[in-house]
Design a protein around this motif. Sequence first.
Motif, PDB file in Angstrom:
ATOM      1  N   SER A  11       0.851  -1.176   0.000  1.00 42.56           N
ATOM      2  CA  SER A  11       0.000   0.000   0.000  1.00 42.56           C
ATOM      3  C   SER A  11       0.890   1.230   0.000  1.00 42.56           C
ATOM      4  CB  SER A  11      -0.969  -0.042   1.176  1.00 42.56           C
ATOM      5  OG  SER A  11      -0.259  -0.172   2.396  1.00 42.56           O
ATOM      6  N   HIS A  12       0.906   1.946   1.069  1.00 40.08           N
ATOM      7  CA  HIS A  12       1.670   3.187   1.152  1.00 40.08           C
ATOM      8  C   HIS A  12       3.003   2.935   1.834  1.00 40.08           C
ATOM      9  CE1 HIS A  12      -2.428   4.508   0.486  1.00 40.08           C
ATOM     10  NE2 HIS A  12      -1.927   5.635   0.022  1.00 40.08           N
ATOM     11  N   THR A  86       7.054  11.139  -4.730  1.00 34.44           N
ATOM     12  CA  THR A  86       5.762  10.684  -4.224  1.00 34.44           C
ATOM     13  C   THR A  86       4.817  10.408  -5.391  1.00 34.44           C
ATOM     14  OG1 THR A  86       5.003  12.965  -3.980  1.00 34.44           O
ATOM     15  CG2 THR A  86       5.982  11.930  -2.039  1.00 34.44           C
ATOM     16  N   ASN A  88       2.093   7.201  -7.369  1.00 40.61           N
ATOM     17  CA  ASN A  88       1.831   5.779  -7.617  1.00 40.61           C
ATOM     18  C   ASN A  88       2.920   5.183  -8.492  1.00 40.61           C
ATOM     19  OD1 ASN A  88      -0.605   5.800  -6.178  1.00 40.61           O
ATOM     20  ND2 ASN A  88      -1.700   6.595  -7.955  1.00 40.61           N
ATOM     21  N   THR A 106       2.351   2.956  -3.488  1.00 45.76           N
ATOM     22  CA  THR A 106       2.243   4.412  -3.431  1.00 45.76           C
ATOM     23  C   THR A 106       3.301   4.946  -2.476  1.00 45.76           C
ATOM     24  OG1 THR A 106      -0.126   4.323  -3.835  1.00 45.76           O
ATOM     25  CG2 THR A 106       0.717   6.351  -2.869  1.00 45.76           C
ATOM     26  N   VAL A 108       4.615   7.956  -0.275  1.00 44.99           N
ATOM     27  CA  VAL A 108       4.067   9.161   0.387  1.00 44.99           C
ATOM     28  C   VAL A 108       5.176   9.910   1.091  1.00 44.99           C
ATOM     29  CG1 VAL A 108       1.743   8.266   0.631  1.00 44.99           C
ATOM     30  CG2 VAL A 108       3.400   7.845   2.437  1.00 44.99           C
TER      31      VAL A 108
END
Length: 108
Positions: A11-12, A86, A88, A106, A108
């Motif tokens: 995910s992040h 940062t 996707n 992703t 961040v």
Amino acid sequence: TSTTPSSSKLSHVKAGSCVPLKLTLTDSNGNPVPNMVVKLYLAKQVGSGWDPEISATSTTNPKNDNTFRYVGGQYMYNLDTSTLSTGNWELRIRAYYGLIQSIPMTVV
């Protein structure tokens, strides 16, 4: 050859972090395949498309190599995200015969 990634979906992740990746490759009988050259590439999403692939950078030496290490029956790679902007991204794991796995991530 079949694959079993440690995570089929990331995910992040925080920019500048190390992302450990593990991958198991097996033959049709379920036996590990230890002698494969497996490489990691990245592509950043731009609008509805993707930037050209770039070679990944590892946090382990040699830092400029995008090749997974084979350790204890698994292919391992420590992805360095410090150079990634940062947004996707898609991690693309490739062997000589083509794409093995793609994983969205992703930063961040």
